[in-house]
Design a protein around this motif. Structure first.
Motif, mmCIF file in Angstrom:
data_model
loop_
_atom_site.group_PDB
_atom_site.id
_atom_site.type_symbol
_atom_site.label_atom_id
_atom_site.label_comp_id
_atom_site.label_asym_id
_atom_site.label_seq_id
_atom_site.Cartn_x
_atom_site.Cartn_y
_atom_site.Cartn_z
ATOM 1 N N HIS A 1 -66.548 -32.279 -69.612
ATOM 2 C CA HIS A 1 -65.711 -32.226 -70.815
ATOM 3 C C HIS A 1 -65.320 -33.631 -71.255
ATOM 4 O O HIS A 1 -64.173 -34.042 -71.095
ATOM 5 C CB HIS A 1 -64.455 -31.390 -70.572
ATOM 6 C CG HIS A 1 -64.739 -29.955 -70.234
ATOM 7 N ND1 HIS A 1 -65.400 -29.118 -71.092
ATOM 8 C CD2 HIS A 1 -64.482 -29.226 -69.124
ATOM 9 C CE1 HIS A 1 -65.527 -27.930 -70.534
ATOM 10 N NE2 HIS A 1 -64.987 -27.972 -69.333
ATOM 11 N N SER B 1 -64.237 -36.798 -73.616
ATOM 12 C CA SER B 1 -63.288 -36.925 -74.727
ATOM 13 C C SER B 1 -64.031 -37.112 -76.053
ATOM 14 O O SER B 1 -65.237 -37.382 -76.070
ATOM 15 C CB SER B 1 -62.381 -38.140 -74.489
ATOM 16 O OG SER B 1 -63.150 -39.330 -74.578
ATOM 17 N N GLU B 2 -63.281 -36.998 -77.152
ATOM 18 C CA GLU B 2 -63.891 -37.225 -78.468
ATOM 19 C C GLU B 2 -64.428 -38.640 -78.578
ATOM 20 O O GLU B 2 -65.450 -38.870 -79.214
ATOM 21 C CB GLU B 2 -62.888 -36.951 -79.599
ATOM 22 C CG GLU B 2 -62.808 -35.517 -79.986
ATOM 23 C CD GLU B 2 -62.043 -35.278 -81.277
ATOM 24 O OE1 GLU B 2 -61.732 -36.235 -82.016
ATOM 25 O OE2 GLU B 2 -61.753 -34.108 -81.551
ATOM 26 N N LEU C 1 -67.723 -38.579 -77.020
ATOM 27 C CA LEU C 1 -68.664 -37.852 -77.889
ATOM 28 C C LEU C 1 -69.111 -38.727 -79.058
ATOM 29 O O LEU C 1 -70.282 -38.713 -79.441
ATOM 30 C CB LEU C 1 -68.026 -36.565 -78.408
ATOM 31 C CG LEU C 1 -67.668 -35.501 -77.365
ATOM 32 C CD1 LEU C 1 -67.062 -34.277 -78.045
ATOM 33 C CD2 LEU C 1 -68.866 -35.126 -76.523
ATOM 34 N N ARG C 2 -68.187 -39.508 -79.598
ATOM 35 C CA ARG C 2 -68.540 -40.434 -80.693
ATOM 36 C C ARG C 2 -69.537 -41.481 -80.201
ATOM 37 O O ARG C 2 -70.490 -41.819 -80.900
ATOM 38 C CB ARG C 2 -67.290 -41.093 -81.252
ATOM 39 C CG ARG C 2 -66.399 -40.149 -82.028
ATOM 40 C CD ARG C 2 -65.105 -40.846 -82.486
ATOM 41 N NE ARG C 2 -64.141 -39.911 -83.000
ATOM 42 C CZ ARG C 2 -64.128 -39.440 -84.244
ATOM 43 N NH1 ARG C 2 -65.017 -39.844 -85.103
ATOM 44 N NH2 ARG C 2 -63.207 -38.578 -84.627
ATOM 45 N N TRP D 1 -71.378 -37.094 -84.076
ATOM 46 C CA TRP D 1 -70.732 -36.820 -82.789
ATOM 47 C C TRP D 1 -70.373 -35.355 -82.600
ATOM 48 O O TRP D 1 -70.316 -34.857 -81.481
ATOM 49 C CB TRP D 1 -69.497 -37.705 -82.608
ATOM 50 C CG TRP D 1 -68.370 -37.376 -83.533
ATOM 51 C CD1 TRP D 1 -68.189 -37.821 -84.810
ATOM 52 C CD2 TRP D 1 -67.265 -36.535 -83.249
ATOM 53 N NE1 TRP D 1 -67.049 -37.306 -85.342
ATOM 54 C CE2 TRP D 1 -66.448 -36.513 -84.406
ATOM 55 C CE3 TRP D 1 -66.871 -35.805 -82.136
ATOM 56 C CZ2 TRP D 1 -65.275 -35.772 -84.469
ATOM 57 C CZ3 TRP D 1 -65.697 -35.078 -82.216
ATOM 58 C CH2 TRP D 1 -64.914 -35.070 -83.368
ATOM 59 N N ARG D 2 -70.176 -34.626 -83.714
ATOM 60 C CA ARG D 2 -69.803 -33.212 -83.605
ATOM 61 C C ARG D 2 -70.944 -32.362 -83.063
ATOM 62 O O ARG D 2 -70.743 -31.219 -82.661
ATOM 63 C CB ARG D 2 -69.330 -32.696 -84.956
ATOM 64 C CG ARG D 2 -67.956 -33.229 -85.311
ATOM 65 C CD ARG D 2 -67.591 -32.860 -86.720
ATOM 66 N NE ARG D 2 -68.285 -33.736 -87.643
ATOM 67 C CZ ARG D 2 -67.681 -34.579 -88.467
ATOM 68 N NH1 ARG D 2 -66.379 -34.622 -88.519
ATOM 69 N NH2 ARG D 2 -68.370 -35.364 -89.250
ATOM 70 N N LYS E 1 -69.897 -31.145 -79.735
ATOM 71 C CA LYS E 1 -68.716 -30.299 -79.580
ATOM 72 C C LYS E 1 -69.122 -28.847 -79.374
ATOM 73 O O LYS E 1 -70.236 -28.447 -79.719
ATOM 74 C CB LYS E 1 -67.832 -30.390 -80.841
ATOM 75 C CG LYS E 1 -67.112 -31.707 -80.983
ATOM 76 C CD LYS E 1 -66.299 -31.759 -82.254
ATOM 77 C CE LYS E 1 -65.017 -30.997 -82.118
ATOM 78 N NZ LYS E 1 -64.123 -31.172 -83.273
ATOM 79 N N GLU E 2 -68.181 -28.080 -78.845
ATOM 80 C CA GLU E 2 -68.408 -26.646 -78.717
ATOM 81 C C GLU E 2 -68.614 -26.066 -80.113
ATOM 82 O O GLU E 2 -67.965 -26.478 -81.074
ATOM 83 C CB GLU E 2 -67.203 -25.970 -78.060
ATOM 84 C CG GLU E 2 -66.993 -26.341 -76.611
ATOM 85 C CD GLU E 2 -68.067 -25.767 -75.709
ATOM 86 O OE1 GLU E 2 -68.579 -24.668 -75.984
ATOM 87 O OE2 GLU E 2 -68.398 -26.445 -74.723
ATOM 88 N N GLU F 1 -65.506 -25.001 -82.111
ATOM 89 C CA GLU F 1 -64.708 -26.089 -82.668
ATOM 90 C C GLU F 1 -65.309 -26.587 -83.975
ATOM 91 O O GLU F 1 -64.596 -26.877 -84.928
ATOM 92 C CB GLU F 1 -64.622 -27.250 -81.676
ATOM 93 C CG GLU F 1 -63.835 -26.944 -80.421
ATOM 94 C CD GLU F 1 -63.853 -28.119 -79.468
ATOM 95 O OE1 GLU F 1 -63.498 -29.230 -79.905
ATOM 96 O OE2 GLU F 1 -64.227 -27.929 -78.309
ATOM 97 N N VAL F 2 -66.623 -26.687 -84.018
ATOM 98 C CA VAL F 2 -67.302 -27.150 -85.220
ATOM 99 C C VAL F 2 -67.132 -26.130 -86.336
ATOM 100 O O VAL F 2 -66.889 -26.488 -87.490
ATOM 101 C CB VAL F 2 -68.800 -27.430 -84.941
ATOM 102 C CG1 VAL F 2 -69.534 -27.800 -86.211
ATOM 103 C CG2 VAL F 2 -68.944 -28.535 -83.903
ATOM 104 N N ASP G 1 -63.796 -26.540 -87.922
ATOM 105 C CA ASP G 1 -63.788 -27.730 -88.774
ATOM 106 C C ASP G 1 -64.464 -27.434 -90.115
ATOM 107 O O ASP G 1 -63.963 -27.797 -91.181
ATOM 108 C CB ASP G 1 -64.525 -28.893 -88.107
ATOM 109 C CG ASP G 1 -63.829 -29.427 -86.869
ATOM 110 O OD1 ASP G 1 -62.723 -28.941 -86.542
ATOM 111 O OD2 ASP G 1 -64.394 -30.331 -86.235
#
Length: 150
Positions: free
Chosen positions: A42, A44-45, A48-49, A59-60, A63-64, A67-68, A71
């Motif tokens: 897991h 962090s953002e 991921l970026r 970067w998204r 993400k799970e 979550e996307v 958004d």
């Protein structure tokens, strides 16, 4: 993903970390190696970026999915209300390349819904009076409503 992004090349954690740095991010080679080994599940953002920079994707992507989806839905709701004129005059101060964060979009949408409910006498609204085109007086101070005249 490494094989698809860098076909026919062996990419070490150090090489990937250098690539991220060249593209304006920061990621340690050991952390990237731990991700590849499955020791980090897991990130962090910020990580991921950095991964997005290294792999050349948004970067998204990492993400799970849920979550996307949240958004995207918040962004689409915001755009729909912007087009219908329910939201206007957005000042884009302090935004980064990703635009308005989903949390801010959700907050703006909730404020809009609260205002509509107050004007229509809905939950917590109390009627408020006035037409939908009425704008609040910038100098008005919040306080109790006056008692109606008999």
């Amino acid at each position: 993903m490494v094989e698809k992004t860098f076909p026919g090349r062996k990419i070490s954690g150090r090489v990937f970390a250098d690539l991220v740095k060249e593209r304006g991010g920061s990621l340690s080679h050991s952390y990237f190696s731990n991700i590849l080994a499955g020791k980090v599940t897991h990130p962090s953002e910020e990580i991921l970026r950095a991964l997005g920079l290294g792999f050349g994707v948004d970067w998204r992507f990492f993400k799970e999915e849920s979550e996307v989806v949240d958004d995207v839905v918040a962004g689409l709701q915001f755009l729909a209300k912007r087009r219908t004129g329910e939201i206007s005059g957005i000042a884009a101060r302090g935004l980064d390349d990703d635009g308005l964060p989903p949390e801010l979009l959700q907050f703006a949408l909730s404020l809009l819904e609260d205002t509509k409910a107050r004007r229509s006498g809905g939950p917590g609204g109390g009627g408020g009076g006035g037409s939908a085109d009425t704008k609040p007086d910038a100098d008005a101070k919040p306080g109790p409503e006056p008692d109606p005249e008999p």
